[in-house]
Enzyme design. Structure first.
Site: not given
Length: 286
Positions: A108, A110, A257, A272
């Protein structure tokens, strides 16, 4: 890729060690906890554009330091999965262990469910399992270029729908309609033009893309299945083995990723910060 002059400037600031010919590089000789001059930030940005994802070892950044570094590249987002009462809402904590198996094990990019999906994400490793927990990255510009010419022609100009509820309805314990009130499904080009490099990348992913606009359901699902599978080609990937204090910074506009959830029931804790981007577009001139 960077010009010879640009490469020289980058090498003067830090050393670049490519992970594979296709994607990924480790940058050494730099301490991200220190304030960085504008020239160094510009060189890091160029390395990101060249390699799609860059890595830094032994950083051990506090939250404020992580946020300061990420903000040098743009405004930061707040993810809907972030608890509303935490001190730094721009930090998304991703923690898995014996009571929480990792769920990021799909290819995917983000937040493609946003009208303006993110530019990139900066991920900091706080606790790493003794073995496993690697993250894989795929170069979606190469994924597009490796498609048969007939397929490239077919998907050029098509639009696909990206829906937050496909993943986060269950995780946030909300009905799709509740999420759609705040984050309505978005339409983005199947092939997007990178706003900085001008390169074309495949821009659909198995997590958030639901269907192709104006296409028969069965045909849409079959085509998407083939396009999703392109990220799984080892020739366009790199694989990063995490160490405590490592940082990964990836370009969501040109990569996907896959966080391998192979370490259960061991613990893996990451933080993150995500940099806001702009609306994806396709340019026939790219």
């Amino acid at each position: 890729m960077a010009s010879a002059a640009q490469a020289s400037e980058i090498e003067n600031a830090f050393e670049i060690h490519p992970l594979t010919p296709a994607i990924g590089a480790e940058l050494s000789g730099i301490n991200l906890s220190d304030p960085q001059p504008d020239e160094t930030i510009a060189n890091i940005r160029q390395a990101l554009l060249d390699h799609k994802v860059i890595f830094f070892r032994d950083q051990n950044l506090e939250q404020e330091q992580l946020l300061h570094f990420a903000r040098r590249f743009g405004t930061l987002e707040i993810h809907p999965a972030t608890p509303k009462d935490q001190p730094n809402p721009e930090i998304l904590r991703i923690e898995h262990g014996a009571k929480s198996r990792g769920q990021e094990n799909m290819w995917h990019s983000d937040v493609t469910w946003r009208a303006e999906p993110s530019l990139g994400s900066v991920l900091s490793a706080l606790e790493i399992p003794p073995v496993g927990g690697d993250t894989l990255f795929a170069n979606m510009n190469l994924a597009y270029e490796k498609l048969p010419q007939e397929t490239r022609e077919k998907i050029t100009g098509l639009t696909a729908v990206h829906d937050i509820a496909r993943v986060f309805a269950k995780r946030l314990n909300k009905k799709p309609e509740e999420l759609h009130d705040q984050y309505p499904p978005q339409q983005h080009p199947v092939v997007r033009t990178h706003p900085e490099t001008g390169l074309r990348s495949l821009y659909v992913n198995s997590a958030f893309t639901s269907h192709i606009v104006g296409m028969d359901t069965d045909e849409s699902q079959e085509l998407l299945r083939r396009l999703y599978a392109t990220a799984a080609n080892p020739e366009i990937q790199c694989r990063f083995k995490w160490t405590r204090g490592a940082i990964a910074f990836w370009d969501n506009r040109a990569s996907q990723h896959f966080a391998a959830s192979d370490y259960f029931p061991a613990r893996r804790i990451m933080e993150r910060a995500t940099i806001a981007g702009d609306r994806p577009y396709f340019s026939a001139d790219s």
